[in-house]
Design an enzyme around this catalytic site. Structure first.
Site, mmCIF file in Angstrom:
data_model
loop_
_atom_site.group_PDB
_atom_site.id
_atom_site.type_symbol
_atom_site.label_atom_id
_atom_site.label_comp_id
_atom_site.label_asym_id
_atom_site.label_seq_id
_atom_site.Cartn_x
_atom_site.Cartn_y
_atom_site.Cartn_z
ATOM 1 N N GLU A 156 19.943 97.561 -21.553
ATOM 2 C CA GLU A 156 18.878 96.841 -20.903
ATOM 3 C C GLU A 156 18.642 95.779 -22.430
ATOM 4 O O GLU A 156 17.071 95.239 -21.854
ATOM 5 C CB GLU A 156 17.817 98.307 -20.909
ATOM 6 N N CYS B 13 21.368 106.594 -24.299
ATOM 7 C CA CYS B 13 21.289 106.447 -25.364
ATOM 8 C C CYS B 13 20.287 107.842 -25.159
ATOM 9 O O CYS B 13 20.543 109.270 -24.982
ATOM 10 C CB CYS B 13 20.433 105.709 -26.476
ATOM 11 N N HIS C 245 22.721 100.379 -25.287
ATOM 12 C CA HIS C 245 21.833 100.188 -24.473
ATOM 13 C C HIS C 245 21.521 98.793 -23.517
ATOM 14 O O HIS C 245 21.733 97.587 -24.218
ATOM 15 C CB HIS C 245 20.394 100.270 -25.050
HETATM 16 N N1 GLN Z 1 18.850 109.184 -31.932
HETATM 17 C C1 GLN Z 1 18.043 109.105 -30.482
HETATM 18 C C2 GLN Z 1 17.245 110.808 -29.969
HETATM 19 O O1 GLN Z 1 18.069 111.976 -30.198
HETATM 20 C C3 GLN Z 1 18.807 108.281 -29.835
HETATM 21 C C4 GLN Z 1 18.154 107.127 -30.160
HETATM 22 C C5 GLN Z 1 18.374 106.184 -28.875
HETATM 23 O O2 GLN Z 1 17.670 106.530 -28.407
HETATM 24 N N2 GLN Z 1 18.317 104.972 -29.339
HETATM 25 O O3 GLN Z 1 16.598 110.755 -29.268
#
Ligand code: GLN
Length: 203
Positions: free
Chosen positions: A184, A83, A182
């Protein structure tokens, strides 16, 4: 840190550091929280957690970690980002702050918060053939997707149905792996096991 085998750093500036450590520990990997340039020198691979990529980027710059991480990843150190971690590993960002810097290493453009407000957070089963035939249950939280990618980048998974069908959510370029979601958070350790296999190939 104890035992033998490669040391997997977990970038510990912000985000879901513990969840990655927990998953890696469950796979008997040695982990080290990375907060200083000395830590960057001591690791064999890096995991970059989910969180907030602009904050992570600011902290990495402030703590002097951006340059050493860039150097190590550019030199072939295996890296996995989930992410916000995917955003940190992307060479190009859409929807980021104009001055948002990244570690880079993946020849992709990622779009931040790509799935839009209505589907801010959602879960979906994905086919990810490198992990075997069983679908992977994936959790997306204000997730990015890969908008554009260079020839050296392999697509490992796309969204299979719904409005975002076909969107790229897992990629690999040599020793660099990234997922929009994710793993994790779900208890399915296959993505981390796949990354540890990548690390073993490299070290
Ligand atoms: N929207 C977040 C960002 O730009 C990422 C979200 C996440 O890691 N769950 O960093």
């Amino acid at each position: 840190m104890s035992g033998t085998g490669p040391v997997i750093g977990v970038l510990a500036l912000q985000g879901d550091v513990r969840e990655h450590e927990h998953t890696l520990a469950g796979l008997a990997a040695r982990t080290l929280r990375v907060r200083t340039p000395e830590d960057v020198a001591a690791i064999d691979a890096i995991v970059i957690p989910g969180g907030e990529s602009t904050t992570m980027s600011n902290l990495a710059l402030r703590w002097g970690l951006m340059a050493p991480l860039r150097e190590r990843v550019a030199a072939g150190m295996p890296a996995y980002g989930s992410c916000a971690g995917m955003i940190m590993l992307a060479d190009r960002i859409e929807g980021g702050r104009a001055d948002q810097e990244t570690i880079g290493g993946l020849d992709v453009t990622v779009r931040r918060n790509a799935f839009g407000r209505q589907v801010d957070s959602f879960e979906a089963d994905l086919d990810m053939p490198v992990l075997g035939a069983d679908p992977l249950h994936a959790v997306f939280i204000r997730a990015p997707w890969v908008e554009d990618l260079g020839e050296a980048v392999d697509v490992l998974a796309t969204v299979s149905s719904g409005p975002a069908a076909g969107r790229i959510v897992a990629v690999r370029q040599g020793p660099v792996l990234a997922t929009s979601f994710h793993p994790e958070l779900t208890g399915d350790t296959r993505v981390h096991a796949y990354f540890l296999e990548m690390v073993r190939e490299q070290t």
